[in-house]
Design a protein around this motif. Structure first.
Motif, short mmCIF file in Angstrom:
data_model
loop_
_atom_site.label_atom_id
_atom_site.label_comp_id
_atom_site.label_asym_id
_atom_site.label_seq_id
_atom_site.Cartn_x
_atom_site.Cartn_y
_atom_site.Cartn_z
N PRO A 66 33.69 44.27 19.81
CA PRO A 66 35.11 44.69 19.62
C PRO A 66 35.60 45.59 20.22
CG PRO A 66 33.78 45.15 17.53
CD PRO A 66 32.99 44.65 18.78
N ASP A 67 36.85 45.54 20.57
CA ASP A 67 37.41 46.84 21.30
C ASP A 67 37.06 46.87 22.87
OD1 ASP A 67 39.91 48.04 21.26
OD2 ASP A 67 39.01 49.97 20.32
N THR A 68 36.58 45.71 23.72
CA THR A 68 36.23 45.77 24.99
C THR A 68 36.74 44.87 25.69
OG1 THR A 68 34.31 44.24 24.61
CG2 THR A 68 33.65 46.55 24.16
N THR A 69 37.02 45.29 26.83
CA THR A 69 37.62 44.11 27.87
C THR A 69 37.20 44.35 29.28
OG1 THR A 69 39.57 43.34 28.46
CG2 THR A 69 39.54 45.62 28.43
N HIS A 77 44.28 43.19 39.07
CA HIS A 77 43.24 43.67 39.86
C HIS A 77 42.11 44.11 39.05
CE1 HIS A 77 47.02 44.11 42.45
NE2 HIS A 77 45.95 44.06 43.41
N GLN A 78 41.40 43.13 38.51
CA GLN A 78 40.14 43.45 37.66
C GLN A 78 39.06 44.07 38.65
OE1 GLN A 78 38.91 39.76 35.69
NE2 GLN A 78 40.50 39.74 34.45
N MET A 79 38.18 44.81 38.35
CA MET A 79 37.23 45.41 38.99
C MET A 79 36.08 44.73 38.49
SD MET A 79 37.91 49.29 39.27
CE MET A 79 36.40 49.60 40.37
N LYS A 80 35.31 43.94 39.52
CA LYS A 80 34.22 43.14 39.24
C LYS A 80 33.09 43.87 38.77
CE LYS A 80 31.01 39.77 41.23
NZ LYS A 80 30.67 39.03 42.47
N GLY A 81 32.39 43.41 37.56
CA GLY A 81 31.31 44.29 36.99
C GLY A 81 31.60 45.31 36.11
N HIS A 82 32.98 45.61 35.86
CA HIS A 82 33.20 46.86 35.05
C HIS A 82 33.72 46.39 33.81
CE1 HIS A 82 32.95 48.45 39.31
NE2 HIS A 82 32.70 49.71 38.64
N GLY A 83 33.58 47.17 32.81
CA GLY A 83 34.01 46.80 31.40
C GLY A 83 34.47 48.08 30.99
N VAL A 84 35.69 48.02 29.92
CA VAL A 84 36.32 49.04 29.41
C VAL A 84 35.86 49.09 27.77
CG1 VAL A 84 38.40 50.08 28.63
CG2 VAL A 84 38.12 49.10 30.99
N LEU A 85 35.67 50.40 27.49
CA LEU A 85 35.63 50.47 26.14
C LEU A 85 36.68 51.18 25.59
CD1 LEU A 85 33.78 50.38 23.25
CD2 LEU A 85 32.69 52.57 24.02
N ARG A 86 37.54 50.50 24.86
CA ARG A 86 38.76 50.97 24.57
C ARG A 86 39.18 52.26 23.76
NH1 ARG A 86 40.71 45.39 23.47
NH2 ARG A 86 41.69 44.77 25.53
N ASN A 87 38.27 52.38 22.50
CA ASN A 87 38.16 53.65 21.58
C ASN A 87 36.85 54.10 21.55
OD1 ASN A 87 40.94 53.62 20.83
ND2 ASN A 87 40.62 51.55 20.13
N PRO A 88 36.17 55.10 22.52
CA PRO A 88 34.67 55.30 22.60
C PRO A 88 34.53 55.98 21.22
CG PRO A 88 35.69 55.68 24.67
CD PRO A 88 37.06 55.25 23.54
N PHE A 89 35.13 56.82 20.47
CA PHE A 89 35.19 57.63 19.25
C PHE A 89 34.87 56.63 18.26
CE2 PHE A 89 37.35 60.69 21.89
CZ PHE A 89 36.30 61.63 21.82
N ASP A 90 35.60 55.38 18.20
CA ASP A 90 35.73 54.52 17.11
C ASP A 90 34.25 53.88 17.10
OD1 ASP A 90 38.05 55.20 16.16
OD2 ASP A 90 39.05 53.42 17.11
N ALA A 91 33.81 53.64 18.53
CA ALA A 91 32.37 52.90 18.75
C ALA A 91 31.37 53.68 18.14
CB ALA A 91 32.23 52.49 20.19
#
Length: 121
Positions: A66-69, A77-91
């Protein structure tokens, strides 16, 4: 997406989570703190999110959480091979640490980049 400076708490989390080593360097890229191994980006911050450069299989697993994209710094303009953790503190710290290790392992396998030569004025 408007530019937003990462919070000092998030910068502290990144600095705490990035391992130390002879080939690891933390520096800013586009105004955000990022970590590099052999001059290859493996993690960093973007606004209030944390980005990870991952292998294709790790990225697929990452995106199941959850909460990744995928990382898209500008629309379309997507960066190939890169993911985002939207709320690191919640994770939580353990999840951040696990993805940090995966990103470091993948980044360590990439060919080292030669340092850029500074242009003379």
């Amino acid at each position: 997406m408007p530019w937003e400076k990462s919070s000092s708490d998030l910068v502290g989390l990144l600095n705490q989570a990035v391992p130390t080593g002879p080939n690891i360097q933390v520096k800013k890229m586009f105004g955000y703190p990022c970590a590099f191994v052999n001059s290859n980006l493996f993690t960093g911050l973007f606004n209030q999110s944390m980005i990870f450069r991952l292998s294709p299989s790790d990225l697929a697993a990452f995106l199941d959480h959850p909460d990744t994209t995928v990382f898209e710094p500008m629309p379309g303009h997507q960066m190939k091979g890169h993911g985002v953790l939207r709320n690191p503190f919640d994770a939580g710290g353990e999840e951040v640490s696990n993805w940090m290790k995966c990103a470091l392992q993948f980044g360590s396998r990439l060919p080292a980049k030669a340092p850029r030569k500074k242009e003379k004025p």
